[in-house]
Design an enzyme around this catalytic site. Structure first.
Site, PDB file in Angstrom:
ATOM      1  N   PHE A   1       3.210  -7.824  -9.585  1.00  0.00           N
ATOM      2  CA  PHE A   1       4.269  -8.689  -9.036  1.00  0.00           C
ATOM      3  C   PHE A   1       4.878  -9.222 -10.576  1.00  0.00           C
ATOM      4  CE2 PHE A   1       3.608  -9.848  -4.344  1.00  0.00           C
ATOM      5  CZ  PHE A   1       3.362  -8.526  -4.132  1.00  0.00           C
TER       6      PHE A   1
ATOM      7  N   TRP B   1       6.627  -0.665  -8.609  1.00  0.00           N
ATOM      8  CA  TRP B   1       7.850  -1.138  -7.902  1.00  0.00           C
ATOM      9  C   TRP B   1       9.073  -1.415  -9.101  1.00  0.00           C
ATOM     10  CZ3 TRP B   1      10.490  -5.806  -8.553  1.00  0.00           C
ATOM     11  CH2 TRP B   1      11.252  -6.138  -7.447  1.00  0.00           C
TER      12      TRP B   1
ATOM     13  N   ALA C   1      -3.628   0.977  12.462  1.00  0.00           N
ATOM     14  CA  ALA C   1      -4.954   0.860  12.282  1.00  0.00           C
ATOM     15  C   ALA C   1      -5.674  -0.218  12.992  1.00  0.00           C
ATOM     16  CB  ALA C   1      -5.165   0.808  10.692  1.00  0.00           C
TER      17      ALA C   1
ATOM     18  N   THR D   1       4.095   1.313  -1.080  1.00  0.00           N
ATOM     19  CA  THR D   1       4.742   1.088  -2.283  1.00  0.00           C
ATOM     20  C   THR D   1       3.840   1.982  -3.324  1.00  0.00           C
ATOM     21  OG1 THR D   1       5.682  -0.560  -1.643  1.00  0.00           O
ATOM     22  CG2 THR D   1       5.824  -0.007  -3.943  1.00  0.00           C
TER      23      THR D   1
ATOM     24  N   ARG E   1       2.421   8.007   6.981  1.00  0.00           N
ATOM     25  CA  ARG E   1       2.984   7.823   8.442  1.00  0.00           C
ATOM     26  C   ARG E   1       4.524   7.796   8.522  1.00  0.00           C
ATOM     27  NH1 ARG E   1      -0.784   2.817   9.866  1.00  0.00           N
ATOM     28  NH2 ARG E   1      -0.293   2.568   7.717  1.00  0.00           N
TER      29      ARG E   1
ATOM     30  N   LYS F   1       0.777  -1.134   0.092  1.00  0.00           N
ATOM     31  CA  LYS F   1      -0.120   0.027  -0.015  1.00  0.00           C
ATOM     32  C   LYS F   1       0.815   1.198  -0.170  1.00  0.00           C
ATOM     33  CE  LYS F   1      -2.728   0.850   3.592  1.00  0.00           C
ATOM     34  NZ  LYS F   1      -1.929  -0.409   4.260  1.00  0.00           N
TER      35      LYS F   1
ATOM     36  N   LYS G   1       7.668  -6.531   9.269  1.00  0.00           N
ATOM     37  CA  LYS G   1       6.980  -5.784   8.098  1.00  0.00           C
ATOM     38  C   LYS G   1       8.094  -4.942   7.676  1.00  0.00           C
ATOM     39  CE  LYS G   1       3.114  -4.182   7.299  1.00  0.00           C
ATOM     40  NZ  LYS G   1       1.789  -3.688   7.141  1.00  0.00           N
TER      41      LYS G   1
ATOM     42  N   PHE H   1      -3.537  -0.618   6.913  1.00  0.00           N
ATOM     43  CA  PHE H   1      -4.159  -1.921   6.618  1.00  0.00           C
ATOM     44  C   PHE H   1      -5.357  -1.804   5.624  1.00  0.00           C
ATOM     45  CE2 PHE H   1      -2.550  -2.669  10.827  1.00  0.00           C
ATOM     46  CZ  PHE H   1      -1.622  -3.566  10.486  1.00  0.00           C
TER      47      PHE H   1
END
Length: 587
Positions: free
Chosen positions: A411, A439, A295, A82, A103, A80, A114, A323
């Site tokens: 991906f 990405w 969250a 990214t 954030r 998210k 993470k 999230f």
């Protein structure tokens, strides 16, 4: 140097990109800020004085406000942040004036599973090391402000135990008669330290503090962090800090930080923390980094002040909610937008083939362990079944009156048939759709997403809140469970129901927004219920009051305010090149 995400780790890409960063002075000049409206932190970071900027430029200009949320994630997350960075860079490629708002990452995830929440590949916020290791000190300040309140509480209890009313009166103190069994506040530390969840303090003698049960939560789950995210300015921050309920007296009266006379000192620790930190994307767009609440156990948003500032300075503002849409977007929709007065022009719903396969019944994704081959080979049956989760999140966003833009975060293992299947499902549900390859390709890979978002933002919407705050707390919780999560109803434990009735009877708390604490891994309270679960009820075992933040927090299921550290934490791979002083291994 060509940056290739398939051959380089994120920290290597970030390190290489840092050679070409814009200076902070250059970025603020692009934004049109005056010299007294910002303070440099080194060469590339800056703190922005929101009050001064908004006083000068006003808030008449409203950049188109875009929220980025996601489907229910796996333990690895689904990109998210990214995607947020990719969209900012994609809009930049199209020549749009854009600011991203995210954030600040917590030290807990950074050194655990993470990682740093800086984005990834060619869609990152930089410099990575600064972002990951304390930035400009906001989280440390929040930790200190929180713990100062705990110091004040424990010291007051000690002195009230050891001395009579006359002794207290000589020192300008009135007995608060705090009930040691009704302490609401805890200590804070910004690591995943499960061994500190429940502790005994004050052991020793009468001079060693008040002996009682206590514990820690992770700093980003603290009410002080939620207050930073919700505050409109320094004056509002000061007011909210004074309302924090730290305990109750033996007669049941709330004991606040103002009663302890510690609220002013707490605010003094946060004078700089109320100012967002300006960073930049890997392609040079400004990024405001501010606040960092989770969250699943808090509000899950960057700050109101950062979004208001960005909205006054740019044509497009891309903000991120933590999230999935049942958690982060729901709180953005019904809490943050009430506080900020801003309304989204578009909402991006991030999905991945990996997560959809997990919801379709593929073997669980476990951090630190290799992926099952089903995730890297074509399997349309699992994918189609998992799309039920995508459809649930499309419906959640629609309930706000906004039509989502579904972004398939690409991906390189996705097959054309898999991407086409997700497209058909999303468009069949009436949503806009884009595959984004940010990405791998940075802003160039997000141009289709940026165009879809621009088109969505140009369309009128009917954004509205889920509930009227004049409705009862119990009815609002019920409505949220049924209409957002898809449950059949709520089962309140007697203690939780008793608290809710007391809050409803108090005019100061009866109309506060609801901020649910539940698992992020399911639409329900049970992380094992994947996809779009049916036939379940939400158990609410407790209800917390964050009076300073202005939130009622029902606790559903087994939620820990202090996460645990895994057997294979990220800190094992972080080190320093002692020749250059550069940090290696962050992600």
């Amino acid at each position: 140097m060509k940056l290739d995400p398939t051959k380089m780790k994120d920290w290597q890409i970030a390190e290489a990109a840092e050679d070409n960063l814009k200076s902070a002075a250059s970025l603020v000049q692009e934004l049109g800020l005056k010299d007294d409206e910002w303070s440099p932190y080194g060469h590339v970071l800056a703190k922005i004085d929101v009050t001064k900027v908004l006083k000068r430029v006003g808030e008449g200009k409203k950049g188109k406000y875009i929220d980025v949320t996601a489907i229910t994630p796996t333990a690895l997350g689904e990109g998210k942040t990214t995607t947020t960075l990719g969209l900012v860079q994609g809009l930049g490629k199209l020549g749009k004036s854009v600011i991203g708002c995210i954030r600040q990452p917590s030290g807990g995830p950074t050194f655990n599973i993470k990682g740093s929440a800086a984005g990834g590949g060619l869609a990152q916020v930089v410099p990575l090391t600064s972002l990951s290791l304390g930035l400009t000190g906001d989280i440390d300040a929040i930790t200190n402000a929180n713990n100062l309140a705990m110091v004040a509480l424990n010291a007051r209890m000690q002195h009230e135990r050891n001395h009579d009313d006359a002794w207290l009166a000589q020192r300008g103190l009135k007995r608060l008669d705090i009930d040691e069994n009704k302490i609401q506040f805890r200590w804070a530390i910004d690591f995943c330290a499960q061994g500190l969840r429940n502790i005994d303090i004050g052991n020793g003698g009468p001079l060693d503090g008040y002996t009682c049960k206590s514990g820690f939560y992770i700093t980003v789950a603290s009410e002080v962090m939620a207050i930073l995210a919700m505050s409109a300015d320094l004056a509002d921050l000061r007011k909210r800090l004074s309302k924090i309920i730290v305990a109750y007296s033996k007669s049941g009266a709330p004991v606040t930080t103002a009663d302890l006379e510690v609220d002013g000192a707490m605010c003094a620790l946060l004078v700089n923390a109320i100012k967002p930190t300006m960073m930049q994307s890997i392609e040079g767009q400004p990024m405001f980094v501010h606040a960092g609440p989770f969250a699943n156990i808090a509000i899950g948003q960057n700050s109101v002040v950062a979004d208001r500032l960005a909205s006054a300075l740019a044509d497009y503002v891309v903000t991120e909610s933590g999230f999935a849409s049942d958690m982060g977007f729901e709180k953005f929709w019904n809490i943050k937008c009430r506080a900020s007065g801003l309304k989204p022009a578009a909402v991006v719903l991030v999905a991945t083939v990996r997560a959809l396969k997990a919801h379709g019944g593929a073997p669980a994704v476990k951090a630190g362990l290799p992926l099952d081959p089903v995730y890297t080979t074509e399997n349309l049956e699992l994918l189609e079944k998992g799309c039920e989760n995508l459809l649930a999140h499309i419906d959640i966003i629609r309930k706000s009156g906004v039509q989502p833009v579904v972004c398939l975060n690409a991906f390189y293992t996705d097959t054309p048939a898999e991407r086409e299947l997700v497209r058909k499902v999303a468009e069949g549900a009436g949503a806009k759709f884009a595959v984004s390859d940010h990405w791998l390709k940075g802003g160039e890979g997000a141009i289709d997403l940026a165009k879809a978002v621009i088109a969505a933002a140009d369309e009128p919407n009917d954004f509205h809140f889920l509930c009227d705050l004049n409705d009862s707390l119990t009815s609002r919780i019920e409505k949220q469970v049924k209409e957002v999560y898809g449950g059949d109803g709520v089962d309140f434990e007697p203690a939780a129901l008793e608290k809710l009735k007391a809050f409803e009877a108090n005019p100061e708390t009866a109309h506060l927004p609801v901020c649910m604490a539940k698992t992020q891994y399911s639409l329900s309270h049970d992380p094992k219920l994947l996809g779009r679960p049916k036939g379940w009820r939400l158990p609410v075992k407790d209800v917390l009051i964050y009076q300073g933040a202005g939130l009622i927090v029902p606790v559903a299921g087994e939620i820990k305010l202090m996460p645990g550290t895994s057997a294979s934490p990220a800190f094992r791979r972080v080190d320093v090149d002692v020749e250059t002083g550069k940090v290696r291994g962050l992600f």
